[in-house]
Scaffold this motif. Structure first.
Motif, PDB file in Angstrom:
ATOM      1  N   GLY A  52     -35.199 -23.471 -37.472  1.00  0.00           N
ATOM      2  CA  GLY A  52     -34.082 -22.721 -36.906  1.00  0.00           C
ATOM      3  C   GLY A  52     -33.957 -22.919 -35.407  1.00  0.00           C
ATOM      4  N   LYS A  53     -35.083 -23.067 -34.720  1.00  0.00           N
ATOM      5  CA  LYS A  53     -35.052 -23.302 -33.277  1.00  0.00           C
ATOM      6  C   LYS A  53     -34.392 -24.644 -32.955  1.00  0.00           C
ATOM      7  N   ILE A  54     -34.519 -25.602 -33.862  1.00  0.00           N
ATOM      8  CA  ILE A  54     -33.880 -26.907 -33.665  1.00  0.00           C
ATOM      9  C   ILE A  54     -32.376 -26.798 -33.891  1.00  0.00           C
ATOM     10  N   VAL A  55     -31.972 -26.123 -34.945  1.00  0.00           N
ATOM     11  CA  VAL A  55     -30.552 -26.139 -35.321  1.00  0.00           C
ATOM     12  C   VAL A  55     -29.714 -25.066 -34.639  1.00  0.00           C
ATOM     13  N   ILE A  56     -30.324 -24.107 -33.953  1.00  0.00           N
ATOM     14  CA  ILE A  56     -29.558 -22.996 -33.379  1.00  0.00           C
ATOM     15  C   ILE A  56     -28.544 -23.462 -32.338  1.00  0.00           C
ATOM     16  N   ILE A  57     -28.920 -24.379 -31.470  1.00  0.00           N
ATOM     17  CA  ILE A  57     -27.989 -24.820 -30.420  1.00  0.00           C
ATOM     18  C   ILE A  57     -26.838 -25.632 -31.010  1.00  0.00           C
ATOM     19  N   PRO A  58     -27.114 -26.710 -31.787  1.00  0.00           N
ATOM     20  CA  PRO A  58     -25.969 -27.458 -32.329  1.00  0.00           C
ATOM     21  C   PRO A  58     -25.111 -26.621 -33.276  1.00  0.00           C
ATOM     22  N   LEU A  59     -25.738 -25.735 -34.049  1.00  0.00           N
ATOM     23  CA  LEU A  59     -24.959 -24.903 -34.968  1.00  0.00           C
ATOM     24  C   LEU A  59     -24.071 -23.925 -34.219  1.00  0.00           C
ATOM     25  N   SER A  60     -24.630 -23.267 -33.202  1.00  0.00           N
ATOM     26  CA  SER A  60     -23.824 -22.294 -32.456  1.00  0.00           C
ATOM     27  C   SER A  60     -22.684 -22.982 -31.690  1.00  0.00           C
ATOM     28  N   LEU A  61     -22.916 -24.196 -31.211  1.00  0.00           N
ATOM     29  CA  LEU A  61     -21.838 -24.920 -30.524  1.00  0.00           C
ATOM     30  C   LEU A  61     -20.816 -25.488 -31.507  1.00  0.00           C
ATOM     31  N   SER A  62     -21.212 -25.694 -32.758  1.00  0.00           N
ATOM     32  CA  SER A  62     -20.320 -26.299 -33.753  1.00  0.00           C
ATOM     33  C   SER A  62     -19.484 -25.282 -34.519  1.00  0.00           C
ATOM     34  N   ILE A  63     -19.916 -24.037 -34.555  1.00  0.00           N
ATOM     35  CA  ILE A  63     -19.213 -23.024 -35.355  1.00  0.00           C
ATOM     36  C   ILE A  63     -17.725 -22.924 -35.013  1.00  0.00           C
ATOM     37  N   PRO A  64     -17.328 -22.883 -33.742  1.00  0.00           N
ATOM     38  CA  PRO A  64     -15.877 -22.806 -33.471  1.00  0.00           C
ATOM     39  C   PRO A  64     -15.100 -23.999 -34.053  1.00  0.00           C
ATOM     40  N   PHE A  65     -15.696 -25.187 -34.002  1.00  0.00           N
ATOM     41  CA  PHE A  65     -15.016 -26.370 -34.542  1.00  0.00           C
ATOM     42  C   PHE A  65     -14.979 -26.348 -36.066  1.00  0.00           C
ATOM     43  N   MET A  66     -16.028 -25.803 -36.682  1.00  0.00           N
ATOM     44  CA  MET A  66     -16.039 -25.683 -38.140  1.00  0.00           C
ATOM     45  C   MET A  66     -14.999 -24.673 -38.605  1.00  0.00           C
ATOM     46  N   ILE A  67     -14.829 -23.596 -37.856  1.00  0.00           N
ATOM     47  CA  ILE A  67     -13.812 -22.593 -38.196  1.00  0.00           C
ATOM     48  C   ILE A  67     -12.419 -23.172 -37.999  1.00  0.00           C
ATOM     49  N   TRP A  68     -12.242 -23.907 -36.915  1.00  0.00           N
ATOM     50  CA  TRP A  68     -10.936 -24.466 -36.586  1.00  0.00           C
ATOM     51  C   TRP A  68     -10.485 -25.470 -37.649  1.00  0.00           C
ATOM     52  N   ASN A  69     -11.361 -26.434 -37.999  1.00  0.00           N
ATOM     53  CA  ASN A  69     -10.996 -27.439 -38.999  1.00  0.00           C
ATOM     54  C   ASN A  69     -12.285 -28.056 -39.554  1.00  0.00           C
ATOM     55  N   LEU A  70     -12.789 -27.496 -40.641  1.00  0.00           N
ATOM     56  CA  LEU A  70     -14.054 -27.926 -41.211  1.00  0.00           C
ATOM     57  C   LEU A  70     -14.011 -29.397 -41.650  1.00  0.00           C
ATOM     58  N   LYS A  71     -12.917 -29.805 -42.257  1.00  0.00           N
ATOM     59  CA  LYS A  71     -12.798 -31.188 -42.733  1.00  0.00           C
ATOM     60  C   LYS A  71     -12.882 -32.178 -41.569  1.00  0.00           C
ATOM     61  N   ALA A  72     -12.170 -31.913 -40.486  1.00  0.00           N
ATOM     62  CA  ALA A  72     -12.206 -32.792 -39.317  1.00  0.00           C
ATOM     63  C   ALA A  72     -13.600 -32.802 -38.697  1.00  0.00           C
ATOM     64  N   PHE A  73     -14.254 -31.638 -38.687  1.00  0.00           N
ATOM     65  CA  PHE A  73     -15.611 -31.569 -38.139  1.00  0.00           C
ATOM     66  C   PHE A  73     -16.568 -32.434 -38.960  1.00  0.00           C
ATOM     67  N   VAL A  74     -16.512 -32.319 -40.273  1.00  0.00           N
ATOM     68  CA  VAL A  74     -17.393 -33.117 -41.144  1.00  0.00           C
ATOM     69  C   VAL A  74     -17.105 -34.601 -40.953  1.00  0.00           C
ATOM     70  N   TYR A  75     -15.829 -34.980 -40.902  1.00  0.00           N
ATOM     71  CA  TYR A  75     -15.489 -36.385 -40.692  1.00  0.00           C
ATOM     72  C   TYR A  75     -15.987 -36.897 -39.348  1.00  0.00           C
ATOM     73  N   SER A  76     -15.936 -36.072 -38.313  1.00  0.00           N
ATOM     74  CA  SER A  76     -16.421 -36.517 -37.006  1.00  0.00           C
ATOM     75  C   SER A  76     -17.938 -36.698 -37.021  1.00  0.00           C
ATOM     76  N   MET A  77     -18.648 -35.911 -37.830  1.00  0.00           N
ATOM     77  CA  MET A  77     -20.108 -36.029 -37.908  1.00  0.00           C
ATOM     78  C   MET A  77     -20.539 -37.286 -38.667  1.00  0.00           C
ATOM     79  N   ILE A  78     -19.763 -37.659 -39.678  1.00  0.00           N
ATOM     80  CA  ILE A  78     -20.150 -38.833 -40.472  1.00  0.00           C
ATOM     81  C   ILE A  78     -19.466 -40.117 -40.001  1.00  0.00           C
ATOM     82  N   PHE A  79     -18.702 -40.024 -38.919  1.00  0.00           N
ATOM     83  CA  PHE A  79     -17.958 -41.188 -38.423  1.00  0.00           C
ATOM     84  C   PHE A  79     -18.859 -42.377 -38.127  1.00  0.00           C
TER      85      PHE A  79
END
Length: 186
Positions: A52-79
């Motif tokens: 959890g200590k590893i994922v807390i920063i990227p997860l907390s920074l990613s939550i707004p983008f996941m809420i905004w557009n989850l599909k676009a966020f996933v595509y940007s991660m696997i690009f």
């Protein structure tokens, strides 16, 4: 040896790195192994807290983008793992169409994953250390990535001195005092 007493800064640094450039995900398995080996991690609960200590920063920074557009966020991660280098390397693209370059695209990525799994296997066997593992993982990524940017080449140079530290090269003396005196006389 595990992550040991300075675990929090190390784990948060990996999380910060993941939030800026997600290629550090290739080192995530090494950190999981190091946490498993760590004598201070006594049970599954402590292990999961450290993850959890590893994922807390990227997860907390990613939550707004996941809420905004989850599909676009996933595509940007696997690009990085799904893009094709048509615009950047037309000559390679042509060789793919001519079927002269076999290990490109899906086959290339599969080969990259197999090499990375082998590197982690020899790391678990304790035949190589964490710095050598990091170096080999990133070199594998660099060499098998379909798109090569100039800054990727610098990673090899940046990680190489850590291998020297791991091997103790800076601590070793070449030859005995007699051999050094013989060399000085010549």
């Amino acid at each position: 040896t595990g992550v040991q007493t300075c675990a929090l800064p190390i784990l948060l640094a990996l999380g910060l790195s993941l939030s800026m450039k997600h290629m550090a995900i290739f080192l995530f398995p090494m950190y999981l192994i190091l946490l498993y080996w760590d004598k201070e991690v006594q049970n599954l609960r402590e292990y999961l807290i450290n993850i959890g200590k590893i994922v807390i920063i990227p997860l907390s920074l990613s939550i707004p983008f996941m809420i905004w557009n989850l599909k676009a966020f996933v595509y940007s991660m696997i690009f990085s793992g799904t893009r094709v280098a048509e615009e950047l390397y037309d000559e390679l693209n042509n060789s793919i169409q001519d079927e002269t370059l076999l290990a490109f695209g899906v086959a290339n990525r599969l080969f990259m994953v197999l090499i990375m799994l082998f590197v982690y296997y020899i790391f678990v066997q304790k035949r190589i250390g964490r710095f050598t593992t990091s170096f080999l993982i990133f070199v594998t990524f660099i060499e098998f990535n379909v798109v090569l940017f100039d800054q990727y080449r610098l990673w090899r140079v940046a990680l190489l001195p850590f291998i020297f530290l791991e091997l103790g090269i800076f601590e070793r003396k070449i030859g005995s005092n007699d051999q050094q005196q013989d060399l000085e006389m010549e």
